[in-house]
Design a protein around this motif. Structure first.
Motif, PDB file in Angstrom:
ATOM      1  N   LEU A 131      44.186  78.257  39.099  1.00 24.01           N
ATOM      2  CA  LEU A 131      44.414  76.864  39.463  1.00 24.01           C
ATOM      3  C   LEU A 131      45.207  76.806  40.769  1.00 24.01           C
ATOM      4  CD1 LEU A 131      44.433  73.797  38.719  1.00 24.01           C
ATOM      5  CD2 LEU A 131      46.537  74.260  37.423  1.00 24.01           C
ATOM      6  N   LEU A 132      44.715  76.004  41.711  1.00 24.86           N
ATOM      7  CA  LEU A 132      45.431  75.753  42.959  1.00 24.86           C
ATOM      8  C   LEU A 132      45.572  74.249  43.126  1.00 24.86           C
ATOM      9  CD1 LEU A 132      43.189  78.274  43.628  1.00 24.86           C
ATOM     10  CD2 LEU A 132      44.628  78.340  45.669  1.00 24.86           C
ATOM     11  N   ILE A 133      46.797  73.757  43.027  1.00 31.21           N
ATOM     12  CA  ILE A 133      47.086  72.343  43.250  1.00 31.21           C
ATOM     13  C   ILE A 133      47.815  72.234  44.588  1.00 31.21           C
ATOM     14  CG2 ILE A 133      48.310  70.304  42.420  1.00 31.21           C
ATOM     15  CD1 ILE A 133      48.042  71.332  39.608  1.00 31.21           C
ATOM     16  N   ASN A 134      47.333  71.364  45.457  1.00 29.33           N
ATOM     17  CA  ASN A 134      47.942  71.194  46.779  1.00 29.33           C
ATOM     18  C   ASN A 134      47.967  72.508  47.564  1.00 29.33           C
ATOM     19  OD1 ASN A 134      48.727  68.834  45.315  1.00 29.33           O
ATOM     20  ND2 ASN A 134      50.653  69.822  44.791  1.00 29.33           N
ATOM     21  N   PRO A 135      46.831  73.198  47.735  1.00 32.67           N
ATOM     22  CA  PRO A 135      46.870  74.521  48.375  1.00 32.67           C
ATOM     23  C   PRO A 135      47.116  74.426  49.872  1.00 32.67           C
ATOM     24  CG  PRO A 135      44.610  73.877  47.952  1.00 32.67           C
ATOM     25  CD  PRO A 135      45.466  72.810  47.346  1.00 32.67           C
ATOM     26  N   ILE A 181      37.694  78.718  38.869  1.00 37.06           N
ATOM     27  CA  ILE A 181      38.642  78.306  39.904  1.00 37.06           C
ATOM     28  C   ILE A 181      38.644  76.791  39.988  1.00 37.06           C
ATOM     29  CG2 ILE A 181      39.318  78.525  42.320  1.00 37.06           C
ATOM     30  CD1 ILE A 181      37.488  81.009  42.445  1.00 37.06           C
ATOM     31  N   LEU A 182      39.827  76.193  39.915  1.00 35.00           N
ATOM     32  CA  LEU A 182      39.976  74.755  40.060  1.00 35.00           C
ATOM     33  C   LEU A 182      40.919  74.489  41.221  1.00 35.00           C
ATOM     34  CD1 LEU A 182      39.910  75.455  36.762  1.00 35.00           C
ATOM     35  CD2 LEU A 182      39.886  72.961  36.655  1.00 35.00           C
ATOM     36  N   VAL A 183      40.507  73.606  42.139  1.00 27.34           N
ATOM     37  CA  VAL A 183      41.293  73.312  43.325  1.00 27.34           C
ATOM     38  C   VAL A 183      41.462  71.805  43.454  1.00 27.34           C
ATOM     39  CG1 VAL A 183      41.491  73.611  45.826  1.00 27.34           C
ATOM     40  CG2 VAL A 183      40.305  75.337  44.468  1.00 27.34           C
ATOM     41  N   LEU A 184      42.708  71.359  43.641  1.00 22.19           N
ATOM     42  CA  LEU A 184      42.996  69.946  43.890  1.00 22.19           C
ATOM     43  C   LEU A 184      43.619  69.805  45.271  1.00 22.19           C
ATOM     44  CD1 LEU A 184      43.250  70.350  40.667  1.00 22.19           C
ATOM     45  CD2 LEU A 184      44.497  68.188  40.751  1.00 22.19           C
ATOM     46  N   PRO A 185      43.108  68.910  46.103  1.00 26.70           N
ATOM     47  CA  PRO A 185      43.761  68.662  47.394  1.00 26.70           C
ATOM     48  C   PRO A 185      45.038  67.867  47.192  1.00 26.70           C
ATOM     49  CG  PRO A 185      41.945  67.154  47.103  1.00 26.70           C
ATOM     50  CD  PRO A 185      41.920  68.078  45.916  1.00 26.70           C
ATOM     51  N   TYR A 186      45.881  67.797  48.233  1.00 22.95           N
ATOM     52  CA  TYR A 186      47.116  67.024  48.138  1.00 22.95           C
ATOM     53  C   TYR A 186      47.133  65.980  49.246  1.00 22.95           C
ATOM     54  CZ  TYR A 186      48.368  70.392  51.738  1.00 22.95           C
ATOM     55  OH  TYR A 186      48.356  71.172  52.853  1.00 22.95           O
TER      56      TYR A 186
END
Length: 241
Positions: free
Chosen positions: A120-124, A152-157
């Motif tokens: 998990l990547l939050i605000n990468p 893989i899960l990615v959320l932008p910030y």
């Protein structure tokens, strides 16, 4: 942890993790489902996931660089110092199925193949994305994650929260940005927009960054590994950098 985990133990010790944190990791590694969060910050999102899912192990990591370039007023540096002093709320009341570690993305290389369920990547932000893609260049990092629908899960910030967190340092969040999420989107892995609900939680409500962002899309890679030429990762990395 048994002898096969000695390299991981040594790595974590070299990063300043305490014996207690390493012992906690030993328990977390016995859980049937494991999530690795890279760039976890204060660990709030990981804490919520772990609390909602007591049968799931959550390994939350960040580099916690208290000597970072963003200066004394940045939220990032303050979080790093609080981690070092063990003053984060998530350190004081950590669920038994969660551990908050000082580690870079390279920690992924210390796990056996097909060991983790999701990354998990939050605000990468750029440093996290660059490190993640540095592992991708070795063409073996994906083997650490079990095949599945959400490897893989990615959320932008949000830009505004990025400015606040990094002491005035602004990132580009447009669709063609050259750092962070843009790195992942330009690679050979076929990300798709996914549902916001995972592990019983709305991922877009887990973080102050994502709650205040106009970008609420979640990008997911999963199912089967992509077939790419053996030298693709190396040429792709050179093209971007």
């Amino acid at each position: 942890m048994g002898s096969c985990w000695e390299p991981l133990r040594a790595y974590l010790e070299s990063q300043g993790n305490s014996p207690e944190e390493i012992r906690r990791l030993e328990h977390v590694l016995t859980m049937p489902t494991l999530i690795l969060e890279l760039g976890a910050g204060a660990g709030g999102a990981a804490w919520q996931i772990a609390t909602r899912n007591p049968g799931m192990g959550v390994i939350a990591t960040d580099i916690y660089d208290w000597e970072c370039e963003f200066g004394d007023c940045s939220r990032y540096r303050k979080t790093a110092l609080m981690w070092r002093e063990k003053r984060l709320d998530t350190q004081r009341a950590t669920p038994s199925n969660m551990v908050l570690l000082r580690a870079r993305a390279e920690i992924l290389g210390f796990f056996p193949d097909h060991f983790l369920d999701s990354v998990l990547l939050i605000n990468p932000e750029p440093k996290v994305a660059e490190a993640f893609l540095g592992l991708a260049a070795k063409a073996s990092w994906l083997d650490k994650i079990k095949p599945g629908v959400a490897q893989i899960l990615v959320l932008p910030y949000s830009r505004s929260m990025g400015i606040s967190a990094y002491g005035g340092f602004e990132f580009d969040h447009s669709n063609d940005w050259s750092k962070g999420l843009g790195f992942l989107m330009s690679g050979p892995l076929k990300f798709r927009r996914g549902e916001r609900l995972h592990w019983g939680l709305d991922l877009c409500r887990l973080s102050g960054y994502t709650r205040n962002s106009t970008q609420t899309d979640i990008y997911i890679y999963g199912n089967q590994y992509e077939e790419v030429p053996a030298n693709f990762w190396q040429t792709w990395i050179r093209r971007i950098f």
